[in-house]
Write a protein that holds these residues in place. Structure first.
Motif, short mmCIF file in Angstrom:
data_model
loop_
_atom_site.label_atom_id
_atom_site.label_comp_id
_atom_site.label_asym_id
_atom_site.label_seq_id
_atom_site.Cartn_x
_atom_site.Cartn_y
_atom_site.Cartn_z
N ASN A 175 -22.36 2.93 32.05
CA ASN A 175 -22.45 1.49 32.23
C ASN A 175 -21.47 0.74 31.34
O ASN A 175 -20.82 -0.22 31.77
N SER A 176 -21.33 1.20 30.09
CA SER A 176 -20.46 0.48 29.16
C SER A 176 -18.99 0.58 29.57
O SER A 176 -18.25 -0.40 29.49
N GLU A 177 -18.58 1.74 30.06
CA GLU A 177 -17.17 1.91 30.42
C GLU A 177 -16.81 1.05 31.63
O GLU A 177 -15.71 0.49 31.71
N LEU A 178 -17.74 0.91 32.58
CA LEU A 178 -17.51 0.02 33.73
C LEU A 178 -17.34 -1.43 33.26
O LEU A 178 -16.43 -2.13 33.71
N GLY A 179 -18.22 -1.85 32.36
CA GLY A 179 -18.17 -3.22 31.86
C GLY A 179 -16.90 -3.49 31.07
O GLY A 179 -16.25 -4.54 31.25
N PHE A 180 -16.53 -2.55 30.21
CA PHE A 180 -15.31 -2.75 29.41
C PHE A 180 -14.06 -2.72 30.29
O PHE A 180 -13.10 -3.45 30.03
N ASP A 181 -14.06 -1.89 31.34
CA ASP A 181 -12.91 -1.87 32.24
C ASP A 181 -12.75 -3.23 32.94
O ASP A 181 -11.64 -3.70 33.16
N TYR A 182 -13.88 -3.85 33.27
CA TYR A 182 -13.84 -5.19 33.89
C TYR A 182 -13.20 -6.19 32.93
O TYR A 182 -12.33 -6.98 33.31
N LEU A 183 -13.63 -6.16 31.66
CA LEU A 183 -13.07 -7.08 30.67
C LEU A 183 -11.59 -6.78 30.41
O LEU A 183 -10.77 -7.69 30.32
N ASP A 185 -9.47 -5.42 32.44
CA ASP A 185 -8.67 -5.80 33.61
C ASP A 185 -8.26 -7.26 33.57
O ASP A 185 -7.30 -7.67 34.21
N HIS A 186 -9.05 -8.06 32.83
CA HIS A 186 -8.71 -9.48 32.72
C HIS A 186 -8.03 -9.79 31.39
O HIS A 186 -7.99 -10.94 30.96
N MET A 187 -7.50 -8.72 30.78
CA MET A 187 -6.68 -8.87 29.58
C MET A 187 -5.30 -8.25 29.77
O MET A 187 -4.41 -8.44 28.95
N TYR A 190 0.08 -7.00 33.33
CA TYR A 190 0.71 -6.75 34.63
C TYR A 190 -0.33 -6.25 35.62
O TYR A 190 -1.24 -5.49 35.26
N GLU A 191 -0.18 -6.65 36.88
CA GLU A 191 -1.14 -6.29 37.92
C GLU A 191 -1.27 -4.77 38.04
O GLU A 191 -2.37 -4.24 38.27
N LYS A 192 -0.19 -4.04 37.85
CA LYS A 192 -0.22 -2.58 38.00
C LYS A 192 -1.15 -1.90 36.99
O LYS A 192 -1.56 -0.76 37.17
N ASP A 193 -1.47 -2.61 35.89
CA ASP A 193 -2.34 -2.01 34.87
C ASP A 193 -3.83 -2.23 35.15
O ASP A 193 -4.68 -1.74 34.40
#
Length: 829
Positions: A175-183, A185-187, A190-193
């Motif tokens: 659960n934590s890795e999904l949440g941190f990936d979301y955060l 992704d908005h940091m 570049y779109e490719k990252d």
């Protein structure tokens, strides 16, 4: 009768049975198929979905295919009750299935079905060990046999590896890795990252109560930078240790603490203040409150451990150590000051989200667990999920004996060890459940004195967990374990154990949550095995102290004296439905308080959620759009309109007083190059045409820059500026909102409404931030000189999470000298 009328879960189960019957009827047809024919059904289902059939249309056949594939790959044939669970999960609900009923295999059916639409399914587990076990093990093989790709998302992966994992049909993750990936992704710059390209479509959460209830009070936080607050922690800790009992008030029931009148007087004298609760002293009060909690509410070896000069959190629901994770809002640093270990620097919050708001973003959400019914109201209100009690494959024949109640801890432990010794001599395996590490060590000492060999599974021995669990069901095995929630491994009975009565589960006290007690009980009596459970309680247990206190203890003492064995004068345990109801009532009250606490966290985060959605949408647009010129022009237009307001005043009906010289002085040099605005032209315009004139000047400047450089250089120039400005102000805003949250808690002292203040102040701060973003984008775009080698750069570097570990750098940074500190890679003309 009550269930038939009022229990929504019962109604869902009733709807599932006819569907399960249809799946059953296809069993013989599926047996006739070759392995290749069975695999080809996946391609057929995908094509049928593309042609307009729904997942519900495909469900019966798809589940029948998985069921047959399971026999061929795993040698396991899903039971009828597992079909009921799988149908429940697909419906966006929670399947409550007892331990040993095969939840893991049950989840394969809805995961396979929902992956047919090509949007991906996330299966969420409580730890990386379980996620790896399923993705790389037999369950992953079953998906792969059916032609589905399986990914594993863990902390150690690089950005590229994560992208590959998220692109799979089935993704196993914590659960934590999904949440941190979301955060994260908005940091990214570049779109490719970005790794969560397909968004949040469908999640199946294993141990759903552990993730959505137990962990919901701790938000996910990404932080960076550092605040220089070390001396404040040490000063507050010294002050707390110098206080007397009468200087603070503890509410045992709610586990809260505050200074009394004498404590406030001492604080004002110690820190040389006129009024401790003046708004200017918010930071100090926050540190004092943390020091009070650390010294008088939090206990070593129960709430946390100190290992190698570090404070480590103990999960109150699983008994596991949470390495790398920190208590938020400075409490961790307060504990470090208390224990006189190195105080880590308090960091600046740059991104945060609660599990509630993260998982509510999924278009579809469902889960499974052994215990969720006691929290059904919360699941329904916050996540819109019903809890469906799926019947067991075989009847549960475990004997759940009534609680035994004693006056003192000593009497309780003595009787409990007597019971363990008697059963151990018979060869019956015993699981001793404790709430705290401290209790497990007390019981271990008592067992050693009786020379009873045993294993201890707590936060200090968690590395040996799998080995200890493997042996826990063997003859004569004695295992002491802190809370068994979310262990993810069944205790299988050894040879000859069934004849001895199965596994005996003995609880050393009641947990504040009924679910955790039920999970401990559920470790025994799996799949129709015999078993036994009993809880030993005393009037000195923390739970009974919080709600009964000395009055309750005195009453129990009086009854116990009457109940003593006349011949031996030995203490006899009290066994009464009235006491059991009292304990259950205490647990319900704490569950209610915890629910209120989680609702409070959610209400505060809802304020930030709306702001976060606006900013993340804006930032994603900047990163993903090929041309953001219209976005920049809109920002300039917004700034011009707002900046003109002080210079154009309405002085009557249709009459305006215009300060032309003020406009000239403000905009020339501030937004435009000196000399850009023509004063004669300005004086000839009215309140409507002045904004048009200034916007026209801005568009001319942008047009000039656009024509002077290659198109891709100009576009990147706009993105570099916009990203830098948005990130600078959003990061600052997040940290200000975190500080505001701490500050508004003082509102309750002045009879104010903290949430209302937070909402109002948060709204004001957000509008101020939006205004600043428009101003800086306008200013830098119009005044900066374009460089060919524009390089995007992160505002906050060396960020880390409150789950531990630094975030990976997505891209090596190219360092360049900058002529002006507050600008990215450009300079003034």
């Amino acid at each position: 009768m009550f269930k038939k009328w009022f229990d929504s879960g019962f109604q869902e189960l009733k709807k599932a049975r006819p569907i399960a019957d249809k799946i059953d009827q296809l069993a013989d047809q599926m047996k006739q198929m070759s392995d290749e024919d069975l695999r080809n059904k996946t391609t057929e289902f995908k094509q049928r979905y593309q042609k307009g059939e729904t997942l519900e249309d495909l469900m019966v056949e798809a589940y029948a295919v998985v069921r047959e594939a399971s026999v061929r790959v795993l040698g396991l044939y899903p039971y009828y009750v597992q079909l009921l669970g799988a149908i429940t999960i697909h419906g966006g609900n929670i399947a409550e299935m007892k331990t040993g009923e095969g939840k893991t295999l049950t989840a394969v059916m809805p995961a396979y079905l929902n992956a047919l639409n090509g949007m991906g399914v996330h299966i969420v587990t409580v730890n990386e060990y379980l996620a790896s076990r399923e993705a790389n093990g037999e369950i992953g093989d079953l998906f792969r046999f059916l032609g589905m790709s399986v990914g594993l998302n863990i902390r150690a992966l690089t950005s590229e590896e994560k992208k590959e994992a998220y692109a799979c049909d089935i993704l196993y993750s914590t659960n934590s890795e999904l949440g941190f990936d979301y955060l994260r992704d908005h940091m990214v710059l570049y779109e490719k990252d970005m790794v969560q390209k397909r968004g949040l479509q469908y999640a199946i959460i294993d141990e759903v109560d552990s993730i959505l209830i137990d962990e919901a009070r701790t938000p996910l936080i990404i932080s960076g930078g550092a605040k220089n607050t070390q001396n404040l922690y040490q000063g507050a800790d010294r002050f707390a240790k110098y206080l007397s009992d009468e200087d603070y008030l503890i509410d045992i029931e709610s586990k809260t603490i505050e200074l009394s009148e004498s404590g406030i007087t001492k604080a004002e004298k110690t820190f040389n203040l006129d009024n401790l609760y003046d708004i200017a002293n918010v930071t100090l009060v926050h540190h004092i409150n943390n020091a009070l909690r650390a010294n008088f509410i939090m206990f070593r070896d129960k709430d946390y451990m100190v290992v190698e000069n570090q404070v480590l959190i103990i999960d109150q629901f699983t008994g596991r150590v949470l390495p790398g994770r920190q208590f938020s809002e400075g409490l961790h640093q307060a504990l470090e000051a208390k224990e006189n270990v190195e105080i880590k620097k308090e960091t600046i919050t740059v991104a945060t989200i609660t599990y509630q708001n993260f998982f509510r973003m999924y278009k579809k959400l469902s889960g499974m667990t052994g215990t969720a019914k006691t929290e059904e109201e919360e699941f329904r209100e916050i996540y819109n999920m019903y809890v469906v009690e799926v019947p067991t494959n075989r009847p549960v024949i475990r004997e759940d004996a009534p609680d035994y109640l004693f006056v003192t801890l000593e009497e309780k432990y003595s009787a409990l060890i007597d019971d363990v010794e008697r059963r151990h001599k018979l060869g019956q395996p015993i699981l001793l459940g404790t709430v705290a590490v401290e209790t497990s060590e007390i019981l271990s000492d008592l067992l050693r004195k009786r020379r009873i060999p045993h294993d201890v599974l707590n936060a200090k021995q968690h590395e040996r967990e799998a080995d200890i669990i493997l042996k826990a069901g063997l003859q004569s095995a004695v295992t002491i374990a802190t809370n068994m929630a979310g262990r993810g491994t069944d205790i299988k009975l050894g040879e000859g154990v069934k004849e001895l009565g199965g596994l005996a589960v003995i609880g050393s006290e009641r947990h504040e949550s009924r679910r955790i007690d039920n999970q401990l009980r559920g470790r025994s009596g799996r799949q129709g095995d015999p078993g036994y459970s009993r809880f030993y309680l005393s009037a000195e247990d923390e739970l009974l102290q919080r709600f009964g206190g000395e009055t309750f203890k005195n009453r129990i003492q009086m009854i116990s004296n009457l109940n003593k064995d006349k011949d031996t004068n030995q203490v006899q345990p009290l066994e009464s439905k009235m006491f059991s109801k009292f304990v259950s009532s205490a647990q319900k009250r704490i569950e209610g308080q915890n629910y209120d606490s989680r609702k409070s966290v959610l209400k505060y985060d809802d304020v930030l959620r709306k702001q976060r959605e606006v900013m993340y949408q804006e930032r994603t647009f900047v990163i993903t759009s090929e041309d953001i010129e219209p976005f920049v022009l809109k920002a300039i237009e917004n700034h011009i309109e707002e900046a003109l307001m002080p210079f154009i005043k309405n002085v009557g009906k249709g009459k305006f007083e215009i300060n032309d010289q003020g406009i000239l002085n403000h905009f020339n040099g501030n937004l435009f190059q000196p000399g850009t605005i023509d004063i004669d032209k300005l004086e000839s315009l009215d309140e409507k045409t002045i904004p048009e004139y200034l916007n026209e000047l801005a568009q001319n400047e942008i047009k000039f820059k656009k024509e002077s450089f290659p198109e891709e250089v100009f576009k990147e120039f706009l993105k570099v500026i916009s990203l830098r400005v948005i990130d600078t102000y959003w990061t600052r805003h997040i940290d200000q909102m975190s500080e505001l949250r701490q500050a508004v808690s003082l509102q309750s002292y002045g009879q104010g409404n903290p949430l209302q203040t937070y909402q109002q102040e948060g709204f004001h701060k957000f509008n101020e931030m939006k205004s600043n973003i428009s101003r800086d984008i306008a200013k830098y775009v119009l005044l900066a000189q374009i460089r060919v080698n524009n390089e995007r750069e992160a505002v906050v570097k060396n960020t880390s999470t409150n789950e531990g570990g630094e975030l990976r750098n997505k891209k090596p940074k190219v360092r360049q000298n900058r002529q002006q500190r507050n600008m990215p890679n450009w300079k003034r003309r």
